[in-house]
Design an enzyme around this catalytic site. Structure first.
Site, PDB file in Angstrom:
ATOM      1  N   MET A  71      -8.716 -19.673  -1.158  1.00  0.00           N
ATOM      2  CA  MET A  71      -7.473 -19.077  -0.661  1.00  0.00           C
ATOM      3  C   MET A  71      -7.393 -19.115   0.858  1.00  0.00           C
ATOM      4  SD  MET A  71      -6.735 -15.910  -3.288  1.00  0.00           S
ATOM      5  CE  MET A  71      -5.118 -15.613  -2.569  1.00  0.00           C
ATOM      6  N   HIS A  92       0.837  -1.200   0.000  1.00  0.00           N
ATOM      7  CA  HIS A  92       0.000   0.000   0.000  1.00  0.00           C
ATOM      8  C   HIS A  92       0.874   1.252   0.000  1.00  0.00           C
ATOM      9  CE1 HIS A  92      -3.036  -2.923   1.488  1.00  0.00           C
ATOM     10  NE2 HIS A  92      -3.849  -2.162   0.798  1.00  0.00           N
ATOM     11  N   ARG A 128     -10.714   0.858  -6.251  1.00  0.00           N
ATOM     12  CA  ARG A 128     -12.047   0.420  -5.833  1.00  0.00           C
ATOM     13  C   ARG A 128     -12.885   1.628  -5.444  1.00  0.00           C
ATOM     14  NH1 ARG A 128     -12.981  -2.907  -0.214  1.00  0.00           N
ATOM     15  NH2 ARG A 128     -15.162  -3.546  -0.523  1.00  0.00           N
TER      16      ARG A 128
END
Length: 219
Positions: free
Chosen positions: A165, A33, A55
């Protein structure tokens, strides 16, 4: 943001940005990030490729709120969500692990303006959810691999599902699914208006022709 070089290597989510990344041995692949200007060392990487996932900020603020509540065991009700949303669209107090300020507009603007001309593939999170196979094929092509057969694409869609996952990535245990439209029925009109203003501000700073940020502006 997902930053990758070549095709193999370690994967990690560094807490302190570029220092840990620079310490890794190439070839490497990692997610981060980190702000765009914290990744200046990437200009020295001849084969560096960046995949930037963005997003709807309305959903982002709800996910930040929910994940902080869960991971930090905070007892905050939905009324507090509007205060967090206000801090978010004012760029005042979006949490980073070390407690420093993080600004959604600054983070996105850096990668979307791309002043260092890095090789970047832009992925809308909503496309990743709605058109998973197609998006995986875009990523595959961007990384320079041969075109996927339909059964290979379908296999990757299945293998990268959240439920699959979780079976192999223990750090996902207890995490919330990042749902599209998560903010609906939760954010106030004032919060949505404030976030829309931030989106319009971002559109005014970047080339929106291939990003379709306008689709995020609605009440």
């Amino acid at each position: 943001a997902v930053v990758s070089t070549q095709s193999t290597g370690e994967m990690m989510c560094p807490e302190s940005g570029s220092e840990l990344i620079e310490a890794m041995v190439s070839p490497r692949i990692f997610k981060t990030h980190a702000y765009y200007n914290e990744c200046k060392f990437l200009s020295e990487e001849k084969n560096c490729k960046i995949i930037f996932v963005y997003r709807d900020p309305k959903d982002v603020v709800c996910s930040l709120f929910d994940n902080a509540n869960k991971k930090l065991d905070l007892q905050r009700g939905e009324d507090e969500l509007q205060n967090v949303a206000r801090q978010f669209f004012e760029g005042r107090n979006v949490s980073r692990r070390e407690g420093g300020p993080a600004d959604w507009l600054d983070l996105n603007e850096g990668y979307m303006r791309n002043s260092f001309n890095y090789n970047i593939l832009y992925i809308k999170y909503e496309d990743l959810k709605a058109k998973t196979g197609e998006t995986i094929s875009r990523i595959n092509e961007f990384l320079g691999y041969p075109a996927l057969l339909k059964e290979e694409e379908d296999g990757l869609v299945d293998a990268t599902s959240f439920d699959k996952m979780k079976l192999t990535h223990s750090q996902l245990e207890g995490s919330n699914v990042a749902k599209v439209g998560k903010h609906k029925g939760r954010l106030s009109k004032e919060s949505i208006t404030g976030l829309n203003q931030r989106i319009m501000e971002l559109i005014g700073k970047v080339d929106n022709s291939h990003l379709n940020l306008s689709s995020y502006i609605y009440q």
